[in-house]
Design an enzyme around this catalytic site. Structure first.
Site, PDB file in Angstrom:
ATOM      1  N   LYS A   1       0.825  -1.206   0.000  1.00  0.00           N
ATOM      2  CA  LYS A   1       0.000   0.000   0.000  1.00  0.00           C
ATOM      3  C   LYS A   1       0.859   1.256   0.000  1.00  0.00           C
ATOM      4  O   LYS A   1       1.970   1.272   0.523  1.00  0.00           O
ATOM      5  CB  LYS A   1      -0.905   0.025   1.241  1.00  0.00           C
ATOM      6  CG  LYS A   1      -2.184  -0.774   1.103  1.00  0.00           C
ATOM      7  CD  LYS A   1      -2.971  -0.779   2.400  1.00  0.00           C
ATOM      8  CE  LYS A   1      -3.330   0.633   2.873  1.00  0.00           C
ATOM      9  NZ  LYS A   1      -4.304   1.287   1.948  1.00  0.00           N
ATOM     10  N   GLY A   2       0.316   2.324  -0.563  1.00  0.00           N
ATOM     11  CA  GLY A   2       1.012   3.598  -0.563  1.00  0.00           C
ATOM     12  C   GLY A   2       1.345   4.039   0.852  1.00  0.00           C
ATOM     13  O   GLY A   2       0.484   4.016   1.739  1.00  0.00           O
TER      14      GLY A   2
ATOM     15  N   GLY B   1      -7.465   7.647  -1.089  1.00  0.00           N
ATOM     16  CA  GLY B   1      -6.783   8.791  -0.504  1.00  0.00           C
ATOM     17  C   GLY B   1      -5.537   8.434   0.279  1.00  0.00           C
ATOM     18  O   GLY B   1      -5.154   9.154   1.214  1.00  0.00           O
ATOM     19  N   LEU B   2      -4.894   7.327  -0.079  1.00  0.00           N
ATOM     20  CA  LEU B   2      -3.621   6.918   0.549  1.00  0.00           C
ATOM     21  C   LEU B   2      -3.739   6.743   2.062  1.00  0.00           C
ATOM     22  O   LEU B   2      -2.844   7.122   2.820  1.00  0.00           O
ATOM     23  CB  LEU B   2      -2.512   7.931   0.229  1.00  0.00           C
ATOM     24  CG  LEU B   2      -2.116   8.045  -1.243  1.00  0.00           C
ATOM     25  CD1 LEU B   2      -1.181   9.219  -1.453  1.00  0.00           C
ATOM     26  CD2 LEU B   2      -1.449   6.755  -1.708  1.00  0.00           C
TER      27      LEU B   2
ATOM     28  N   CYS C   1       0.894  12.489  -7.185  1.00  0.00           N
ATOM     29  CA  CYS C   1       0.471  13.206  -5.988  1.00  0.00           C
ATOM     30  C   CYS C   1       0.679  14.690  -6.224  1.00  0.00           C
ATOM     31  O   CYS C   1       1.602  15.089  -6.947  1.00  0.00           O
ATOM     32  CB  CYS C   1       1.297  12.766  -4.770  1.00  0.00           C
ATOM     33  SG  CYS C   1       1.136  11.024  -4.351  1.00  0.00           S
TER      34      CYS C   1
ATOM     35  N   ILE D   1       0.815   1.471 -15.804  1.00  0.00           N
ATOM     36  CA  ILE D   1       0.533   2.854 -15.449  1.00  0.00           C
ATOM     37  C   ILE D   1      -0.253   2.924 -14.147  1.00  0.00           C
ATOM     38  O   ILE D   1      -0.778   1.907 -13.672  1.00  0.00           O
ATOM     39  CB  ILE D   1      -0.286   3.545 -16.552  1.00  0.00           C
ATOM     40  CG1 ILE D   1      -1.536   2.750 -16.879  1.00  0.00           C
ATOM     41  CG2 ILE D   1       0.557   3.817 -17.771  1.00  0.00           C
ATOM     42  CD1 ILE D   1      -2.476   3.362 -17.917  1.00  0.00           C
ATOM     43  N   ASN D   2      -0.344   4.141 -13.608  1.00  0.00           N
ATOM     44  CA  ASN D   2      -1.250   4.402 -12.491  1.00  0.00           C
ATOM     45  C   ASN D   2      -2.671   4.512 -13.042  1.00  0.00           C
ATOM     46  O   ASN D   2      -2.889   4.357 -14.247  1.00  0.00           O
ATOM     47  CB  ASN D   2      -0.824   5.699 -11.780  1.00  0.00           C
ATOM     48  CG  ASN D   2      -1.126   5.674 -10.294  1.00  0.00           C
ATOM     49  OD1 ASN D   2      -2.134   5.110  -9.876  1.00  0.00           O
ATOM     50  ND2 ASN D   2      -0.266   6.280  -9.504  1.00  0.00           N
TER      51      ASN D   2
ATOM     52  N   GLY E   1      -2.283  -2.593 -15.544  1.00  0.00           N
ATOM     53  CA  GLY E   1      -3.498  -2.082 -16.148  1.00  0.00           C
ATOM     54  C   GLY E   1      -4.333  -3.152 -16.825  1.00  0.00           C
ATOM     55  O   GLY E   1      -4.099  -3.489 -17.975  1.00  0.00           O
TER      56      GLY E   1
ATOM     57  N   GLY F   1      -3.708  -6.092 -10.392  1.00  0.00           N
ATOM     58  CA  GLY F   1      -4.332  -5.210  -9.419  1.00  0.00           C
ATOM     59  C   GLY F   1      -5.776  -5.550  -9.134  1.00  0.00           C
ATOM     60  O   GLY F   1      -6.085  -6.407  -8.309  1.00  0.00           O
TER      61      GLY F   1
END
Length: 381
Positions: free
Chosen positions: A108-109, A135-136, A193, A254-255, A306, A328
């Site tokens: 996790k972030g 939201g991290l 971010c 990618i994000n 992705g 993911g």
């Protein structure tokens, strides 16, 4: 009267005794850089009729080399990783998944200070995917190290900590605290971010800002450094180059793609933070395009993310030059997907007589660098 000479068409058989032209070997990705990972395909014994196509020598899936060299000593046991934000810190899935069979875990972030995340609702389904706006939420880097690092150190699978921040200083400080911690195999920078020092502009959409934060973190740690690209840009190539030039060991691409959903009454946006990140199968064509372009712009490995749900997705990303993939959203439906994909990849290589999966990399890349999509090539009527 002389008979007319018969014209030969392109479908005519070649003259006996002449060898058919051999297609050029596709360009290899820069991912397999370690000499220790070099392998060759076994050759069958030469039969009495050399003109016949050689038979494929089948091998056992366990003989296939699936290792991936991401640089700076980070070698994955196989190219199927799990993406940040979908697998917690790895420990949460320990009862349902053998984590030591994964290629790698991006946790996790993680931020410098604890974050409570965005207001609900945070998640909603979409056609072919989902929108999330977590939201991290995380306990902060010190708590992550204290609670999880000892367990990570006992695993065969490398754990890469996803790092986020709102300033260059925050990224650097988190990296410094992770540096040298047993169990931390590398860092993945989430640069999607807002940069508070630049009016909230995301680091990931500006080549200068992306290069600056990458270079600063590179100076702060000797850990392998991966940087995650954003799809929310017109041309990924200058950003990818800036990150590579700043010292990143690999790119991940990618994000999520920015989007919104509406409430059932259509009187407001559904998510508490209005905006969310689109992930899942709907994202794959965009991810495939960005990986295709990024691989041709840099000389460091690219890990694809992705819409990976089945083996065909893995093979597609390898074909455009990725050296590994991250699974993911599919994990939410079936946490065992990554292990199954690693097994299926090994079995596919074995059936084709490949001793290493790297023969599948970059087969769809052009001989010359292709035009970027920002020139409008994908919109040609």
């Amino acid at each position: 009267m002389k008979p007319k000479r018969r014209a030969m068409t392109s479908t005519a058989r070649p003259v006996a005794g002449k060898r058919a032209s051999v297609p050029r070997e596709p360009r290899r990705s820069e991912g397999a850089r370690s000499p220790a990972l070099a392998t060759t395909r076994p050759r069958p014994a030469v039969g009495p009729r050399a003109s016949e196509a050689p038979a494929v020598v089948e091998i056992a899936p366990s003989q296939v080399d699936l290792r991936v060299d991401l640089g700076r000593g980070l070698i994955l046991p196989n190219p199927i990783m799990v993406a940040s934000g979908t697998f917690g810190y790895g420990i949460e899935y320990g009862d349902v998944v053998d984590v030591d069979r994964l290629g790698g875990i991006c946790c996790k972030g993680t931020t410098l200070k604890p974050r409570i995340g965005n207001p609900p609702p945070r998640v909603t389904e979409t056609p072919g995917g989902m929108l999330n706006s977590i939201g991290l939420q995380n306990p902060g880097v010190d708590a992550v190290i204290e609670k999880y690092a000892r367990t990570w150190a006992t695993w065969r699978t490398p754990v890469i900590v996803n790092v986020a921040g709102e300033s260059v200083h925050e990224y650097v400080e988190v990296a410094r605290r992770l540096d040298g911690v047993p169990g931390v195999a590398g860092i993945e920078l989430n640069i999607s971010c807002p940069n508070v020092g630049a009016g909230g502009l995301q680091f990931a959409i500006d080549a200068g800002a992306a290069g600056e934060v990458t270079a600063a973190v590179r100076r702060a740690t000797d850990l392998p450094l991966l940087v995650k690209l954003s799809p929310n840009v017109a041309d990924i190539r200058p950003i990818a180059r800036a990150i590579a030039d700043a010292g990143a060991d690999a790119l991940t691409a990618i994000n999520t793609l920015s989007g919104i959903a509406l409430s059932p009454r259509r009187d407001r946006p559904l998510l508490g933070n209005i905006y969310g990140g689109l992930s899942g199968p709907a994202l794959k064509p965009v991810a495939l395009r960005i990986v295709y372009e990024a691989v041709q712009a840099v000389n460091i490995p690219v890990v694809a993310i992705g819409g990976v749900t089945e083996l065909n997705d893995v093979l597609d990303f390898l074909a455009v030059g990725a050296v590994a993939v991250q699974v993911g959203t599919a994990i939410f439906a079936d946490p065992t997907v990554p292990i199954r994909l690693a097994d299926e990849l090994a079995a596919t290589c074995a059936r084709q007589g490949m001793l290493a999966y790297r023969e599948l990399i970059a087969t769809a890349l052009p001989a010359a660098k292709g035009r970027p999509s920002s020139k409008g090539v994908e919109y040609r009527p």
